[in-house]
Design an enzyme around this catalytic site. Structure first.
Site, PDB file in Angstrom:
ATOM      1  N   GLU A  37       0.828  -1.217   0.000  1.00  0.00           N
ATOM      2  CA  GLU A  37       0.000   0.000   0.000  1.00  0.00           C
ATOM      3  C   GLU A  37       0.859   1.262   0.000  1.00  0.00           C
ATOM      4  O   GLU A  37       0.824   2.070   0.937  1.00  0.00           O
ATOM      5  CB  GLU A  37      -0.964  -0.018   1.183  1.00  0.00           C
ATOM      6  N   GLU A  40      -5.426  -8.281  -1.335  1.00  0.00           N
ATOM      7  CA  GLU A  40      -6.156  -8.097  -0.069  1.00  0.00           C
ATOM      8  C   GLU A  40      -7.599  -7.738  -0.375  1.00  0.00           C
ATOM      9  O   GLU A  40      -7.869  -6.923  -1.264  1.00  0.00           O
ATOM     10  CB  GLU A  40      -5.582  -6.935   0.752  1.00  0.00           C
TER      11      GLU A  40
HETATM   12  C1  BG6 Z   1      -4.434  -2.885   4.557  1.00  0.00           C
HETATM   13  C2  BG6 Z   1      -3.123  -3.340   5.058  1.00  0.00           C
HETATM   14  O1  BG6 Z   1      -4.500  -1.523   4.799  1.00  0.00           O
HETATM   15  O2  BG6 Z   1      -5.604  -3.292   5.141  1.00  0.00           O
HETATM   16  C3  BG6 Z   1      -3.182  -4.395   6.137  1.00  0.00           C
HETATM   17  O3  BG6 Z   1      -2.251  -3.721   4.040  1.00  0.00           O
HETATM   18  C4  BG6 Z   1      -4.390  -4.152   7.013  1.00  0.00           C
HETATM   19  O4  BG6 Z   1      -1.978  -4.358   6.831  1.00  0.00           O
HETATM   20  C5  BG6 Z   1      -5.640  -4.282   6.148  1.00  0.00           C
HETATM   21  O5  BG6 Z   1      -4.461  -4.983   8.114  1.00  0.00           O
HETATM   22  C6  BG6 Z   1      -6.930  -4.137   6.894  1.00  0.00           C
HETATM   23  O6  BG6 Z   1      -6.939  -2.995   7.676  1.00  0.00           O
HETATM   24  P1  BG6 Z   1      -7.272  -3.086   9.221  1.00  0.00           P
HETATM   25  O7  BG6 Z   1      -7.076  -1.721   9.744  1.00  0.00           O
HETATM   26  O8  BG6 Z   1      -8.680  -3.545   9.287  1.00  0.00           O
HETATM   27  O9  BG6 Z   1      -6.323  -4.067   9.796  1.00  0.00           O
END
Ligand code: BG6
Length: 491
Positions: free
Chosen positions: A197, A382
């Site tokens: 990211e 993701e």
């Molecule tokens: C992304 C990141 O922003 O989203 C992860 O690459 C992160 O590291 C994921 O955990 C989800 O966000 P959060 O704040 O729900 O953990």
């Protein structure tokens, strides 16, 4: 069905949220290790001393001031230290991933496990051994590792003593770390990503910047782009079979209405996100960004050889995270920070408990947007539903166990997978794989909690760090197992 043979079904994690073992095996401290736990209503902070040595705390977007140094405070709970203990439970976890039928597994290598301060000439052998064992174990099950070289971590020494990414030397330190990975894990890892990211690297934790000076921020980011390009070049030199991608937090951004000014504003606000891809996929800063720098008086320290490095170091594929979509409005800039509280609400969409607007169709839109713009393969690295699970505990054969019914997670993932299938089958987009986030429960990056869970596997640990760390299969585990087995046919 649109999913090609060999489509990479899997799951995603990151060292600072998953691995733990923060002071074992010769590992050094990283900037993530001085971040406290928070919650939806209480922001995570960094514990630090200011230039006069006074102990303070700052949230993610608060400038800390020159001379600040991240420190550990006695008696505080820092979630990354143990995380959910992959360090000691890697074999057990990998066996569970294999049972689900993963074809790939996304993880990151902790920079300070290989280079405790970031500056050492030689890597820490114990760290190399740990990751080599993990990759070997994955391969034993036929699971292809997808490795993020940098997931939000920066050696604390570099941040405290050298100014982190504001210092050009950090580029060389990072390149040395990457070369070590490419050499030591050759034949075990083929798929890599440079920075997680890259558009969310706004703060001290990731860049080591202590002020809110835009020039400092852009200089640091420029070094990150150079580091990414040098890593890509090094990776291709080490093994021409290596496939090295970028990684961005992406989301659909809709104009509020059809007013031409609103449309134009939307188009331009997309540049806030797209310019990161432009640099990494095309190898140069886009004209609109250079104009913005001119207007804002931002001057970067650029060396003659840099242009060539950016050009040669373009990526092989685009990895992106997709969780939600946003609505743009004149005067409100859209950034994929996950802090959707400030965003304009979309009346057509529902939100999760953390305010993230759920939008499966938006995923197909962004696949089109990215593929049209760059013609590079995509990898959705993701995606997922962060929610509160309610385990139902019982005793079986003298052992405490639990079941977790999580239809909301299945529903979210199913709808997103359906859109990916359409993007492949109808729109003809080359999508390499799908690795939902937090395939096993881990620490939330945004809030530092455990209760915001994404996993197919439940981990017995709470927000204060208590729990057995035992693993349990959720209902979604068995659902995803069928998805992997049927190559996306059974949803
Ligand atoms: C992304 C990141 O922003 O989203 C992860 O690459 C992160 O590291 C994921 O955990 C989800 O966000 P959060 O704040 O729900 O953990």
């Amino acid at each position: 069905m649109g999913f090609p043979k060999g489509f990479m079904w899997g799951g995603a994690t990151a060292a600072n949220q998953y691995e733990g073992g923060y002071d074992e095996g010769g590992r050094g401290l990283s900037t993530q290790d001085v971040r406290t736990a928070g919650s939806r209503t209480r922001k995570r902070t960094v514990t630090y001393t200011d230039s006069s040595g006074v102990h303070k705390e700052a949230t993610r977007f608060e400038p800390m001031g020159k001379g600040s140094k991240g420190i550990l405070e006695d008696g505080r709970y820092y979630p990354s230290h143990q995380a959910v203990d992959f360090y000691h439970r890697c074999k057990e976890d990998i066996a569970l991933f294999a049972e689900m039928g993963f074809r790939c597994f996304r993880m990151s290598v902790s920079w300070t496990r290989l280079y405790p301060d970031g500056t050492e000439a030689e890597p820490n052998e114990e760290g190399i051994r740990f990751y080599r064992d993990v990759f070997t174990e994955l391969k034993r099950y036929g699971i292809e590792p997808l490795v993020t070289l940098n997931h939000f971590d920066l050696p604390l020494y570099l941040a405290n003593e050298k100014g982190g990414w504001t210092d050009r030397d950090t580029v060389g330190h990072f390149e040395r770390f990457c070369r070590t990975c490419f050499t030591c894990f050759k034949g075990l890892v083929k798929y890599w990503k440079t920075f997680n990211e890259i558009n969310c690297m706004l703060d001290w934790n990731k860049l080591g910047i202590v002020t809110d000076d835009p020039n400092e921020f852009h200089q640091a980011l420029y070094h990150v782009f150079l580091a990414s390009a040098r890593a890509v070049i090094a990776g291709h030199e080490a093994d021409p079979d290596n496939r090295i991608g970028m990684m961005i937090a992406y989301g659909a951004v809709y104009p509020l209405n059809c007013d031409p000014d609103t449309y134009l504003n939307n188009l331009l606000s997309l540049h806030n996100i797209q310019w990161y891809c432009d640099v990494q996929c095309r190898g140069y800063y886009p004209a609109y960004k250079l104009k913005e720098f001119e207007r804002e008086g931002i001057r970067l320290d650029i060396r003659e050889e840099d242009a060539e490095i950016l050009k040669r170091g373009t990526v092989d594929f685009i990895g992106f995270s997709y969780y939600f979509s946003s609505v743009s409005k004149a005067g409100v800039s859209v950034a994929m920070t996950g802090d959707q509280g400030k965003d304009v609400p979309n009346p057509y969409l529902e939100k999760n408990e953390w305010g993230w607007q759920i939008d499966p169709v938006g995923l197909r839109s962004v696949c089109n947007e990215l593929y049209d713009r760059y013609q590079l393969p995509l990898w959705i690295v993701e995606n997922g539903y962060g929610g509160i699970d309610e385990p139902v505990w019982s005793e079986a054969d003298g052992k405490r166990t639990c079941v977790i019914h999580d239809p909301y997670r299945v529903d979210y993932l199913r709808k997103h997978i359906q859109q990916i299938e359409k993007a492949i089958r109808i729109d003809g987009i080359d999508i390499l794989g799908y690795t939902p986030w937090g395939c096993i429960d881990l620490i939330s990056a945004g809030t530092g909690e455990m209760r915001k869970r994404y996993g197919f596997i439940y981990v017995d640990k709470d927000d204060e760090g208590n729990g057995t760390l035992d693993r349990y299969r959720k209902d979604s585990f068995f659902w995803y197992q069928k998805v992997c087995e049927s190559n996306g046919e059974i949803l």
